[in-house]
Design a protein around this motif. Structure first.
Motif, mmCIF file in Angstrom:
data_model
loop_
_atom_site.group_PDB
_atom_site.id
_atom_site.type_symbol
_atom_site.label_atom_id
_atom_site.label_comp_id
_atom_site.label_asym_id
_atom_site.label_seq_id
_atom_site.Cartn_x
_atom_site.Cartn_y
_atom_site.Cartn_z
ATOM 1 N N PHE A 118 71.499 24.995 16.373
ATOM 2 C CA PHE A 118 72.900 25.414 16.285
ATOM 3 C C PHE A 118 73.119 26.805 16.992
ATOM 4 O O PHE A 118 74.543 26.909 17.875
ATOM 5 N N ALA A 119 72.465 27.655 17.163
ATOM 6 C CA ALA A 119 72.543 28.775 18.030
ATOM 7 C C ALA A 119 72.885 28.666 19.585
ATOM 8 O O ALA A 119 73.352 29.429 20.251
ATOM 9 N N SER A 120 72.229 27.362 19.911
ATOM 10 C CA SER A 120 72.305 27.059 21.522
ATOM 11 C C SER A 120 73.559 26.898 22.061
ATOM 12 O O SER A 120 73.954 27.106 23.304
ATOM 13 N N GLY A 121 74.434 26.408 21.048
ATOM 14 C CA GLY A 121 75.849 25.918 21.318
ATOM 15 C C GLY A 121 75.986 24.751 22.309
ATOM 16 O O GLY A 121 77.113 24.521 22.853
ATOM 17 N N LEU A 122 74.995 24.023 22.334
ATOM 18 C CA LEU A 122 74.771 23.098 23.100
ATOM 19 C C LEU A 122 75.362 21.802 22.737
ATOM 20 O O LEU A 122 75.564 20.727 23.471
ATOM 21 N N GLN A 164 68.955 37.447 17.658
ATOM 22 C CA GLN A 164 70.226 37.559 18.555
ATOM 23 C C GLN A 164 70.704 36.217 18.874
ATOM 24 O O GLN A 164 71.816 36.241 19.183
ATOM 25 N N ARG A 165 69.626 35.252 19.205
ATOM 26 C CA ARG A 165 70.158 33.864 19.416
ATOM 27 C C ARG A 165 71.222 33.453 18.200
ATOM 28 O O ARG A 165 72.107 32.787 18.469
ATOM 29 N N VAL A 166 70.424 33.442 16.994
ATOM 30 C CA VAL A 166 71.383 33.057 15.894
ATOM 31 C C VAL A 166 72.829 33.867 15.935
ATOM 32 O O VAL A 166 73.819 33.001 15.680
ATOM 33 N N GLU A 167 72.911 35.074 16.174
ATOM 34 C CA GLU A 167 74.045 35.822 15.906
ATOM 35 C C GLU A 167 74.867 35.435 17.207
ATOM 36 O O GLU A 167 76.139 35.592 17.092
ATOM 37 N N GLY A 168 74.562 34.540 18.054
ATOM 38 C CA GLY A 168 75.281 33.904 19.236
ATOM 39 C C GLY A 168 75.918 32.733 18.948
ATOM 40 O O GLY A 168 76.438 32.080 19.742
ATOM 41 N N HIS A 169 75.803 32.083 17.691
ATOM 42 C CA HIS A 169 76.341 30.888 17.442
ATOM 43 C C HIS A 169 77.857 30.768 17.497
ATOM 44 O O HIS A 169 78.557 31.847 17.668
ATOM 45 N N ALA A 170 78.456 29.689 17.786
ATOM 46 C CA ALA A 170 79.769 29.431 17.961
ATOM 47 C C ALA A 170 80.528 28.919 16.576
ATOM 48 O O ALA A 170 81.790 28.683 16.826
ATOM 49 N N CYS A 217 57.756 31.611 2.791
ATOM 50 C CA CYS A 217 58.913 32.217 3.472
ATOM 51 C C CYS A 217 59.812 33.226 2.741
ATOM 52 O O CYS A 217 60.878 32.745 1.759
ATOM 53 N N PRO A 218 59.219 34.388 2.504
ATOM 54 C CA PRO A 218 59.985 35.319 1.556
ATOM 55 C C PRO A 218 61.371 35.618 1.835
ATOM 56 O O PRO A 218 61.892 35.492 2.841
ATOM 57 N N TRP A 219 62.101 35.574 0.579
ATOM 58 C CA TRP A 219 63.516 35.707 0.684
ATOM 59 C C TRP A 219 64.122 37.002 1.482
ATOM 60 O O TRP A 219 64.948 36.861 2.066
ATOM 61 N N LEU A 220 63.431 38.137 1.432
ATOM 62 C CA LEU A 220 63.984 39.211 2.086
ATOM 63 C C LEU A 220 63.716 39.124 3.551
ATOM 64 O O LEU A 220 64.552 39.550 4.237
ATOM 65 N N ASP A 221 62.899 38.168 3.906
ATOM 66 C CA ASP A 221 62.887 37.944 5.448
ATOM 67 C C ASP A 221 64.067 36.988 5.826
ATOM 68 O O ASP A 221 64.810 37.004 6.652
ATOM 69 N N ALA A 222 64.226 35.861 4.919
ATOM 70 C CA ALA A 222 65.169 34.994 5.179
ATOM 71 C C ALA A 222 66.610 35.674 5.139
ATOM 72 O O ALA A 222 67.586 35.018 5.698
ATOM 73 N N LYS A 223 66.814 36.518 4.220
ATOM 74 C CA LYS A 223 68.172 37.179 3.946
ATOM 75 C C LYS A 223 68.685 37.591 5.416
ATOM 76 O O LYS A 223 69.650 37.868 5.653
ATOM 77 N N LYS A 224 67.596 38.315 6.030
ATOM 78 C CA LYS A 224 67.950 38.979 7.626
ATOM 79 C C LYS A 224 68.684 37.673 8.278
ATOM 80 O O LYS A 224 69.572 37.860 9.208
ATOM 81 N N ILE A 225 68.275 36.537 8.336
ATOM 82 C CA ILE A 225 68.614 35.132 8.944
ATOM 83 C C ILE A 225 70.212 34.874 8.347
ATOM 84 O O ILE A 225 71.113 34.737 9.064
ATOM 85 N N VAL A 226 70.185 34.925 7.128
ATOM 86 C CA VAL A 226 71.289 34.764 6.417
ATOM 87 C C VAL A 226 72.395 35.615 6.757
ATOM 88 O O VAL A 226 73.518 35.194 7.229
ATOM 89 N N ASP A 227 72.190 36.958 6.849
ATOM 90 C CA ASP A 227 72.996 37.947 7.290
ATOM 91 C C ASP A 227 73.665 37.952 8.764
ATOM 92 O O ASP A 227 74.699 37.949 8.938
ATOM 93 N N ALA A 228 72.821 37.288 9.655
ATOM 94 C CA ALA A 228 73.026 37.135 11.134
ATOM 95 C C ALA A 228 73.873 35.886 11.168
ATOM 96 O O ALA A 228 75.041 36.007 11.732
#
Length: 280
Positions: free
Chosen positions: A93-97, A136-142, A158-169
């Motif tokens: 998804f992040a690749s935008g390809l 950074q790659r995730v934050e660049g999604h289209a 996969c602790p939720w506090l770690d996953a939350k950073k991805i959700v926030d991005a």
């Protein structure tokens, strides 16, 4: 699929019983020796291995070829995965390809980790830096018209506090693009697929995440918008399914010619390593 399932296991599941509309399901097999797009499938591969951009591009080219079929509605391309599969989905998804408009991840994690807690010292080098580059790659999604995240509140793998950073991005870029907010569903321990001593890491909820009528109803949406997909225009255009984006993939590395001696064995080794081979 995550590391706990093979593609054939996913295909055997009765997805049709939960679907809100007809759909085509394609399940790729994880490349041998790879944590999807990380070049190490060992127990600590997700923190020690290196990101493989060329493999993302290879999968994108393959996906674009699949979705160019005339029976595929290119406005409604969904991608979903669990655990290691969630990581793979996020990289695609992040690749935008590929013009992905619907995304769902369960038990998500990234490449590396936001801290070195619980990481052996001898394996801790570069772990945080890899995670920051992944974010950074995730934050660049289209952007997408539907993103759903399912995670266990008590997940120890996969602790939720770690996953939350991805959700926030994901959410940050969605809001910047004027796209819908990320739909978040947090599961209690008793809501997982297995609620017993066997589920010690509380990381067994792939079916609870996706094998639900409510999931498919939101994932595909019952009504198909006429014309263009009903979503805000991203800052960078999504690539055409019929015209894959320019790639930096070194095609020669994945190609063998039948005029070469021993081409069958060489081609087989490329296939085992990368998941595909080009035969001239």
């Amino acid at each position: 699929s995550g590391l706990g399932h093979e593609a054939r296991d996913i295909l055997k599941m009765d997805w049709g019983s939960f679907a809100s509309c007809p759909f085509i399901l394609i399940v790729p097999q994880r490349p041998s020796g790879r944590w999807w797009f990380i070049d190490d499938d060992a127990a600590w591969g997700w923190v020690e291995g290196e990101f493989c951009q060329e493999l993302v591009e290879a999968f994108a080219a393959w996906m674009n070829m699949m979705i160019d079929h005339p029976r595929v509605d290119k406005r409604r391309l969904g991608l979903f995965g669990f655990s290691a599969g969630a990581y793979a989905v996020l990289e695609m998804f992040a690749s935008g390809l590929v013009p992905i408009s619907r995304l769902a991840v369960g038990g998500l994690h990234g490449h590396g980790q936001p801290n070195v807690k619980h990481i052996p010292q001898k394996r801790s080098a570069g772990v945080v830096e890899k995670f920051e580059k992944f974010l950074q790659r995730v934050e660049g999604h289209a952007g997408a018209e539907h993103i759903e995240v399912v995670h266990g509140k008590t997940d120890k793998q996969c602790p939720w506090l770690d996953a939350k950073k991805i959700v926030d991005a994901l959410t940050k870029k969605q809001l910047q693009l004027g796209c819908p907010k990320v739909k978040l569903r947090l599961l209690d321990a008793h809501e997982q697929d297995t609620f017993s001593k066997r589920n010690k890491t509380h990381h067994d909820y792939m079916k609870a995440a996706f094998m639900r009528k409510e999931f498919f109803k939101g994932f595909f949406a019952d009504k198909v918008p006429h014309g263009e997909a009903n979503m805000a225009s991203p800052k960078r255009p999504l690539p055409s399914a019929s015209m894959p984006s320019a790639s930096t993939l070194e095609v020669a590395k994945f190609t063998v010619s039948t005029s070469m001696d021993g081409w069958e064995e060489q081609g087989f080794q490329i296939f085992r390593k990368s998941g595909f081979v080009i035969i001239e």
